[in-house]
Design a protein around this motif. Structure first.
Motif, PDB file in Angstrom:
ATOM      1  N   PRO A 205     -40.693 -23.125-103.051  1.00  0.00           N
ATOM      2  CA  PRO A 205     -40.777 -23.059-101.263  1.00  0.00           C
ATOM      3  C   PRO A 205     -41.616 -24.455-101.170  1.00  0.00           C
ATOM      4  O   PRO A 205     -42.741 -25.125-102.076  1.00  0.00           O
ATOM      5  CB  PRO A 205     -41.518 -22.173-101.108  1.00  0.00           C
ATOM      6  CG  PRO A 205     -42.089 -21.414-102.388  1.00  0.00           C
ATOM      7  CD  PRO A 205     -41.204 -22.088-103.339  1.00  0.00           C
ATOM      8  N   TYR A 206     -41.890 -24.368-100.024  1.00  0.00           N
ATOM      9  CA  TYR A 206     -43.322 -25.775 -99.113  1.00  0.00           C
ATOM     10  C   TYR A 206     -43.542 -25.279 -98.031  1.00  0.00           C
ATOM     11  O   TYR A 206     -43.141 -24.971 -97.581  1.00  0.00           O
ATOM     12  CB  TYR A 206     -42.107 -26.907 -98.502  1.00  0.00           C
ATOM     13  CG  TYR A 206     -43.422 -28.064 -97.943  1.00  0.00           C
ATOM     14  CD1 TYR A 206     -43.231 -29.075 -99.097  1.00  0.00           C
ATOM     15  CD2 TYR A 206     -43.486 -27.175 -97.204  1.00  0.00           C
ATOM     16  CE1 TYR A 206     -44.443 -29.931 -98.799  1.00  0.00           C
ATOM     17  CE2 TYR A 206     -44.347 -28.680 -96.108  1.00  0.00           C
ATOM     18  CZ  TYR A 206     -44.811 -30.047 -97.128  1.00  0.00           C
ATOM     19  OH  TYR A 206     -45.594 -30.691 -96.620  1.00  0.00           O
ATOM     20  N   LEU A 207     -44.675 -24.683 -97.945  1.00  0.00           N
ATOM     21  CA  LEU A 207     -45.567 -23.670 -97.197  1.00  0.00           C
ATOM     22  C   LEU A 207     -45.882 -24.931 -96.290  1.00  0.00           C
ATOM     23  O   LEU A 207     -46.448 -26.028 -96.665  1.00  0.00           O
ATOM     24  CB  LEU A 207     -46.936 -23.074 -97.799  1.00  0.00           C
ATOM     25  CG  LEU A 207     -47.878 -22.711 -96.955  1.00  0.00           C
ATOM     26  CD1 LEU A 207     -46.615 -21.289 -96.694  1.00  0.00           C
ATOM     27  CD2 LEU A 207     -49.079 -21.533 -97.604  1.00  0.00           C
ATOM     28  N   VAL A 208     -46.200 -24.765 -95.059  1.00  0.00           N
ATOM     29  CA  VAL A 208     -46.286 -25.568 -93.915  1.00  0.00           C
ATOM     30  C   VAL A 208     -47.198 -25.059 -93.301  1.00  0.00           C
ATOM     31  O   VAL A 208     -47.742 -23.956 -92.849  1.00  0.00           O
ATOM     32  CB  VAL A 208     -45.179 -26.048 -92.537  1.00  0.00           C
ATOM     33  CG1 VAL A 208     -45.451 -26.761 -91.187  1.00  0.00           C
ATOM     34  CG2 VAL A 208     -43.698 -26.099 -93.322  1.00  0.00           C
ATOM     35  N   SER A 209     -48.498 -25.488 -93.545  1.00  0.00           N
ATOM     36  CA  SER A 209     -49.354 -25.339 -92.381  1.00  0.00           C
ATOM     37  C   SER A 209     -49.471 -25.931 -91.050  1.00  0.00           C
ATOM     38  O   SER A 209     -49.324 -27.049 -90.747  1.00  0.00           O
ATOM     39  CB  SER A 209     -50.691 -25.704 -93.427  1.00  0.00           C
ATOM     40  OG  SER A 209     -51.158 -27.126 -92.965  1.00  0.00           O
ATOM     41  N   LYS A 210     -50.449 -24.958 -90.671  1.00  0.00           N
ATOM     42  CA  LYS A 210     -50.723 -25.198 -88.993  1.00  0.00           C
ATOM     43  C   LYS A 210     -51.437 -26.613 -89.205  1.00  0.00           C
ATOM     44  O   LYS A 210     -51.374 -27.688 -88.228  1.00  0.00           O
ATOM     45  CB  LYS A 210     -52.388 -24.312 -88.256  1.00  0.00           C
ATOM     46  CG  LYS A 210     -52.842 -24.479 -87.373  1.00  0.00           C
ATOM     47  CD  LYS A 210     -53.252 -24.206 -86.766  1.00  0.00           C
ATOM     48  CE  LYS A 210     -54.036 -24.277 -85.703  1.00  0.00           C
ATOM     49  NZ  LYS A 210     -55.712 -23.411 -85.531  1.00  0.00           N
ATOM     50  N   ASN A 211     -52.400 -27.313 -89.932  1.00  0.00           N
ATOM     51  CA  ASN A 211     -53.324 -28.148 -90.064  1.00  0.00           C
ATOM     52  C   ASN A 211     -52.073 -29.647 -90.362  1.00  0.00           C
ATOM     53  O   ASN A 211     -52.190 -30.645 -89.481  1.00  0.00           O
ATOM     54  CB  ASN A 211     -53.917 -28.284 -91.788  1.00  0.00           C
ATOM     55  CG  ASN A 211     -55.299 -29.557 -91.621  1.00  0.00           C
ATOM     56  OD1 ASN A 211     -55.837 -30.123 -90.139  1.00  0.00           O
ATOM     57  ND2 ASN A 211     -55.692 -30.215 -92.870  1.00  0.00           N
ATOM     58  N   ASP A 212     -51.490 -28.970 -91.411  1.00  0.00           N
ATOM     59  CA  ASP A 212     -49.810 -30.012 -91.684  1.00  0.00           C
ATOM     60  C   ASP A 212     -49.057 -30.776 -90.155  1.00  0.00           C
ATOM     61  O   ASP A 212     -49.138 -31.984 -90.364  1.00  0.00           O
ATOM     62  CB  ASP A 212     -49.598 -29.400 -92.508  1.00  0.00           C
ATOM     63  CG  ASP A 212     -49.640 -29.016 -93.708  1.00  0.00           C
ATOM     64  OD1 ASP A 212     -50.771 -30.198 -94.823  1.00  0.00           O
ATOM     65  OD2 ASP A 212     -49.260 -28.739 -95.067  1.00  0.00           O
TER      66      ASP A 212
ATOM     67  N   ILE B  20     -39.954 -33.533 -94.740  1.00  0.00           N
ATOM     68  CA  ILE B  20     -39.961 -32.334 -95.562  1.00  0.00           C
ATOM     69  C   ILE B  20     -38.456 -31.875 -96.606  1.00  0.00           C
ATOM     70  O   ILE B  20     -39.162 -31.348 -97.708  1.00  0.00           O
ATOM     71  CB  ILE B  20     -40.744 -30.886 -95.282  1.00  0.00           C
ATOM     72  CG1 ILE B  20     -42.585 -30.539 -94.462  1.00  0.00           C
ATOM     73  CG2 ILE B  20     -40.545 -29.641 -96.151  1.00  0.00           C
ATOM     74  CD1 ILE B  20     -42.477 -29.675 -93.126  1.00  0.00           C
ATOM     75  N   LEU B  21     -37.787 -32.245 -95.888  1.00  0.00           N
ATOM     76  CA  LEU B  21     -36.297 -32.611 -96.674  1.00  0.00           C
ATOM     77  C   LEU B  21     -36.607 -32.872 -97.514  1.00  0.00           C
ATOM     78  O   LEU B  21     -35.705 -33.089 -98.367  1.00  0.00           O
ATOM     79  CB  LEU B  21     -35.238 -32.235 -95.721  1.00  0.00           C
ATOM     80  CG  LEU B  21     -34.166 -32.582 -96.364  1.00  0.00           C
ATOM     81  CD1 LEU B  21     -32.834 -32.098 -95.126  1.00  0.00           C
ATOM     82  CD2 LEU B  21     -33.557 -33.726 -96.407  1.00  0.00           C
ATOM     83  N   ILE B  22     -37.164 -34.284 -97.264  1.00  0.00           N
ATOM     84  CA  ILE B  22     -36.679 -35.410 -98.221  1.00  0.00           C
ATOM     85  C   ILE B  22     -37.267 -35.538 -99.498  1.00  0.00           C
ATOM     86  O   ILE B  22     -37.169 -35.949-100.322  1.00  0.00           O
ATOM     87  CB  ILE B  22     -37.248 -36.733 -97.556  1.00  0.00           C
ATOM     88  CG1 ILE B  22     -36.456 -37.612 -96.231  1.00  0.00           C
ATOM     89  CG2 ILE B  22     -37.141 -37.489 -98.229  1.00  0.00           C
ATOM     90  CD1 ILE B  22     -35.212 -37.604 -96.940  1.00  0.00           C
ATOM     91  N   SER B  23     -39.272 -34.630 -99.004  1.00  0.00           N
ATOM     92  CA  SER B  23     -39.878 -34.107-100.156  1.00  0.00           C
ATOM     93  C   SER B  23     -39.077 -33.314-101.376  1.00  0.00           C
ATOM     94  O   SER B  23     -39.273 -33.160-102.372  1.00  0.00           O
ATOM     95  CB  SER B  23     -41.047 -34.103 -99.654  1.00  0.00           C
ATOM     96  OG  SER B  23     -42.041 -33.595-100.600  1.00  0.00           O
ATOM     97  N   LEU B  24     -38.475 -32.468-100.762  1.00  0.00           N
ATOM     98  CA  LEU B  24     -37.962 -31.714-101.459  1.00  0.00           C
ATOM     99  C   LEU B  24     -36.958 -31.879-102.392  1.00  0.00           C
ATOM    100  O   LEU B  24     -36.479 -31.307-103.418  1.00  0.00           O
ATOM    101  CB  LEU B  24     -37.478 -30.314-100.910  1.00  0.00           C
ATOM    102  CG  LEU B  24     -38.376 -29.861-100.391  1.00  0.00           C
ATOM    103  CD1 LEU B  24     -37.982 -28.048 -98.810  1.00  0.00           C
ATOM    104  CD2 LEU B  24     -39.193 -29.035-100.570  1.00  0.00           C
TER     105      LEU B  24
ATOM    106  N   GLU C 171     -42.521 -21.170 -94.718  1.00  0.00           N
ATOM    107  CA  GLU C 171     -41.873 -21.403 -96.354  1.00  0.00           C
ATOM    108  C   GLU C 171     -40.833 -22.062 -96.273  1.00  0.00           C
ATOM    109  O   GLU C 171     -39.480 -21.159 -96.120  1.00  0.00           O
ATOM    110  CB  GLU C 171     -42.341 -20.299 -97.518  1.00  0.00           C
ATOM    111  CG  GLU C 171     -43.742 -19.955 -97.173  1.00  0.00           C
ATOM    112  CD  GLU C 171     -43.772 -19.099 -98.929  1.00  0.00           C
ATOM    113  OE1 GLU C 171     -42.565 -18.419 -99.786  1.00  0.00           O
ATOM    114  OE2 GLU C 171     -45.491 -18.363 -98.729  1.00  0.00           O
ATOM    115  N   LEU C 172     -40.403 -23.257 -96.242  1.00  0.00           N
ATOM    116  CA  LEU C 172     -38.841 -23.762 -96.555  1.00  0.00           C
ATOM    117  C   LEU C 172     -38.743 -23.996 -97.894  1.00  0.00           C
ATOM    118  O   LEU C 172     -39.185 -24.790 -99.149  1.00  0.00           O
ATOM    119  CB  LEU C 172     -39.148 -25.188 -96.154  1.00  0.00           C
ATOM    120  CG  LEU C 172     -40.594 -24.905 -94.611  1.00  0.00           C
ATOM    121  CD1 LEU C 172     -40.257 -26.524 -93.655  1.00  0.00           C
ATOM    122  CD2 LEU C 172     -39.468 -24.040 -93.750  1.00  0.00           C
TER     123      LEU C 172
END
Length: 150
Positions: free
Chosen positions: A19-26, A64-68, A99-100
């Motif tokens: 997973p990739y957790l997306v935060s408010k700050n991000d 995010i997709l590219i990173s994953l 969480e993506l």
């Protein structure tokens, strides 16, 4: 990580990452730099928007997709170059705390007509949140190296 050549890639095979957790700050930091819309920057403005809350930019979601993509398991492909993206959709917004997870399935493959040392693979891509809802879907086309002749 196992890296497959064109010949080894099988139509229908699935690979995943996350997973990739997306935060408010991000979300806010990305928006400040690349997509300064009120619904990406400010919770009060976002609450009054069509989204009824803070959301990640579509460009951020795609990033995010590219990173994953570089972290897929159980294998990755020996990609020479990306050739493009088709039918990109963002059916629901990404929100803080999501969480993506990435799912990539090979749709088809064909040998390059102009270069015998590579082939073209089309992938169906789904990026899902923790509820398994699709937040981004598309098809991508990549140029993949063939196994070198010994």
């Amino acid at each position: 990580m196992t890296i497959l050549y064109f010949e080894e890639a099988e139509v229908g095979k699935l690979r995943m990452a996350g997973p990739y957790l997306v935060s408010k700050n991000d979300i806010i930091q990305f928006a400040e730099k690349f997509d300064p819309q009120p619904f990406h920057l400010n919770e009060e403005a976002a609450a009054r928007s069509v989204f009824a809350g803070l959301t990640a930019s579509g460009a951020h979601t795609f990033g995010i997709l590219i990173s994953l993509l570089s972290k897929t398991e159980p294998y990755s492909l020996r990609v020479v170059a990306g050739l493009g993206w088709d039918e990109l959709r963002l059916p629901i917004p990404v929100r803080p705390g999501d969480e993506l997870r990435l799912e990539v399935t090979i749709l088809d493959k064909r040998q390059s007509k102009s270069n015998s040392d590579r082939g073209i693979i089309r992938n169906q891509i789904h990026l899902r949140n923790q509820k398994s809802e699709i937040v981004l879907e598309c098809i991508n086309n990549v140029l993949v190296a063939c196994r070198p002749v010994a």
